[in-house]
Design a protein around this motif. Structure first.
Motif, PDB file in Angstrom:
ATOM      1  N   THR A  99       0.854  -1.189   0.000  1.00  0.00           N
ATOM      2  CA  THR A  99       0.000   0.000   0.000  1.00  0.00           C
ATOM      3  C   THR A  99       0.891   1.241   0.000  1.00  0.00           C
ATOM      4  OG1 THR A  99      -0.135  -0.141   2.414  1.00  0.00           O
ATOM      5  CG2 THR A  99      -1.936  -1.119   1.142  1.00  0.00           C
TER       6      THR A  99
ATOM      7  N   THR B 268      -2.948   5.126  -2.997  1.00  0.00           N
ATOM      8  CA  THR B 268      -3.862   6.157  -2.520  1.00  0.00           C
ATOM      9  C   THR B 268      -3.230   7.510  -2.806  1.00  0.00           C
ATOM     10  OG1 THR B 268      -4.750   4.765  -0.744  1.00  0.00           O
ATOM     11  CG2 THR B 268      -5.017   7.162  -0.511  1.00  0.00           C
TER      12      THR B 268
ATOM     13  N   HIS C  90      -7.455   4.640  -4.638  1.00  0.00           N
ATOM     14  CA  HIS C  90      -8.226   5.432  -3.676  1.00  0.00           C
ATOM     15  C   HIS C  90      -7.732   6.877  -3.774  1.00  0.00           C
ATOM     16  CE1 HIS C  90      -9.121   1.460  -2.031  1.00  0.00           C
ATOM     17  NE2 HIS C  90      -7.810   1.268  -1.939  1.00  0.00           N
TER      18      HIS C  90
ATOM     19  N   THR D 189      -7.714   8.647   9.358  1.00  0.00           N
ATOM     20  CA  THR D 189      -8.662   7.675   8.792  1.00  0.00           C
ATOM     21  C   THR D 189      -8.517   6.285   9.394  1.00  0.00           C
ATOM     22  OG1 THR D 189      -7.149   7.070   6.996  1.00  0.00           O
ATOM     23  CG2 THR D 189      -8.681   8.908   6.591  1.00  0.00           C
ATOM     24  N   GLY D 190      -7.403   6.033  10.077  1.00  0.00           N
ATOM     25  CA  GLY D 190      -7.174   4.719  10.659  1.00  0.00           C
ATOM     26  C   GLY D 190      -6.483   3.750   9.728  1.00  0.00           C
ATOM     27  N   LYS D 191      -6.304   4.116   8.465  1.00  0.00           N
ATOM     28  CA  LYS D 191      -5.624   3.234   7.514  1.00  0.00           C
ATOM     29  C   LYS D 191      -4.116   3.459   7.582  1.00  0.00           C
ATOM     30  CE  LYS D 191      -5.513   1.803   2.657  1.00  0.00           C
ATOM     31  NZ  LYS D 191      -5.481   0.380   3.047  1.00  0.00           N
ATOM     32  N   ARG D 192      -3.364   2.345   7.428  1.00  0.00           N
ATOM     33  CA  ARG D 192      -1.902   2.439   7.455  1.00  0.00           C
ATOM     34  C   ARG D 192      -1.322   2.038   6.107  1.00  0.00           C
ATOM     35  NH1 ARG D 192       1.226   1.275  12.975  1.00  0.00           N
ATOM     36  NH2 ARG D 192       0.007   2.625  14.359  1.00  0.00           N
ATOM     37  N   TYR D 193      -0.125   2.540   5.850  1.00  0.00           N
ATOM     38  CA  TYR D 193       0.499   2.354   4.543  1.00  0.00           C
ATOM     39  C   TYR D 193       1.925   1.830   4.681  1.00  0.00           C
ATOM     40  CZ  TYR D 193      -3.442   5.311   3.304  1.00  0.00           C
ATOM     41  OH  TYR D 193      -4.699   5.823   3.169  1.00  0.00           O
TER      42      TYR D 193
ATOM     43  N   VAL E 226       0.364   6.897  10.471  1.00  0.00           N
ATOM     44  CA  VAL E 226      -0.359   6.097   9.476  1.00  0.00           C
ATOM     45  C   VAL E 226       0.605   5.266   8.630  1.00  0.00           C
ATOM     46  CG1 VAL E 226      -2.335   7.632   9.379  1.00  0.00           C
ATOM     47  CG2 VAL E 226      -0.408   8.044   7.854  1.00  0.00           C
TER      48      VAL E 226
ATOM     49  N   THR F 204       2.953   1.822   8.530  1.00  0.00           N
ATOM     50  CA  THR F 204       3.053   0.522   9.195  1.00  0.00           C
ATOM     51  C   THR F 204       4.299   0.490  10.074  1.00  0.00           C
ATOM     52  OG1 THR F 204       4.238  -0.416   7.316  1.00  0.00           O
ATOM     53  CG2 THR F 204       1.827  -0.666   7.339  1.00  0.00           C
TER      54      THR F 204
END
Length: 346
Positions: A173, A199, A217, A229-233, A251, A253
């Motif tokens: 990601t 993204t 995205h 947003t709580g999403k990690r990359y 955000v 990892t």
């Protein structure tokens, strides 16, 4: 060959001459550091290629924030490289595409009439540019000169950041801020070519553009804060200093890679402070904080030419300006809201 290329090739065969018979050219010239108003359209002596050089009739030349920094001499740190009291080279610009007009005696891979693109350290906002042959590669046949000129610095930066620094692999990601800008628009496409889930972060008016570049995205920063947003990359290429390093790291990892490719800073050091902070922090975390400086490499330009030929990368052109309006082009770039690249046409 399109009309612009025909014109460039024809002009190379009919050189203008000065009063004493010296070949001349039109160029955007600055005598000292300052705002875009320091640029003047002038007739100057045409450069002559040395043994390993190539003289190119410029068809198009792109401009980017680095050109603005060099023109203004701010942050002052750039003067250590480009001249303490005034620019070492009075013609700004780095990236260009054109037609070979002449080659040095040591050049065997290129011949007059060949269409090429690449970079110069001696200025490209001129009718001719003289560069080492190793700074050039053949232009992709499916790209216009405007498109080819948009590639070198921004696309090489994106390529080296994602491939060499982050080692992006299929399935990872990747988040790219400033996804509609010069580096960002190339980075979205290159990351997709590497098989990543991408993204892009941009403003409302650029959401559809970034999606069209292949982003899986798109985050509209005017309505959504990507750090919350709580999403990690796995990889973040930060082309916009929109958040503190600590917020961006949240955000990422636990073993992810953050590449800060921006920073405002002050008049003396510019983005160096943010870059140094990232470098220091990298010694205290499993996360990889990897600021870097891209380097012009011929092989990387060949890689990008292949990506353009394969249709995996297409330059985004925001605006074009004639050479006499180079100051306006640099003012526009300095405003910081370009969609892709700004190109000077000759």
């Amino acid at each position: 060959m399109d009309i612009a290329r025909q014109a460039a090739a024809g002009a190379a065969l009919a050189p203008a001459t000065g009063p004493a018979g010296t070949a001349t050219m039109r160029a955007a010239v600055q005598q000292h550091y300052g705002p875009p108003s320091v640029l003047e359209s002038s007739e100057v002596a045409r450069p002559r290629p040395g043994r390993d050089d190539v003289l190119v009739r410029v068809g198009a030349a792109s401009v980017h924030p680095g050109d603005y920094f060099v023109m203004t001499g701010e942050p002052y740190l750039v003067r250590l490289v480009f001249g303490l009291r005034r620019p070492r080279h009075g013609i700004p610009g780095r990236d260009f595409a054109g037609v070979v007009a002449a080659v040095g005696t040591g050049v065997t891979a290129l011949r007059p009439g060949a269409e090429v693109f690449g970079w110069s350290t001696a200025g490209t906002l001129a009718e001719y540019a003289c560069v080492p042959a190793q700074n050039l590669v053949p232009a992709p046949t499916n790209s216009s000169m405007v498109e080819a000129a948009a590639v070198p610095t921004s696309a090489i930066t994106a390529l080296q950041a994602l491939r060499d620094i982050a080692n992006v692999r299929p399935g990872q990601t990747v988040l790219i801020t400033g996804a509609s800008g010069g580096v960002g628009s190339f980075a979205v496409q290159i990351a997709k070519a590497f098989g990543a889930e991408v993204t892009g972060v941009c403003s409302s008016c650029n959401v559809e553009l970034v999606r069209s570049l292949g982003a899986d995205h798109v985050v509209d920063y005017t309505t959504t804060d990507f750090t919350r947003t709580g999403k990690r990359y796995d990889v973040i290429l930060d082309n916009v200093e929109g958040h503190a390093l600590a917020a961006v790291r949240r955000v990422l990892t636990p073993t992810g890679t953050l590449i800060p490719n921006s920073g405002r800073g002050g008049r003396w050091f510019g983005p160096l402070g943010r870059i140094l902070k990232a470098h220091v922090l990298s010694g205290f975390t499993r996360q990889r904080l990897k600021p870097f400086t891209s380097l012009g490499r011929q092989q990387d330009l060949r890689t990008l030419a292949d990506l353009l030929t394969a249709g995996q990368v297409t330059p985004v052109i925001d605006r074009t300006y004639p050479l006499d309006a180079a100051a306006d082009a640099l003012r526009y770039v300095a405003a910081g809201h370009t969609r892709g690249k700004v190109v000077i046409t000759l």
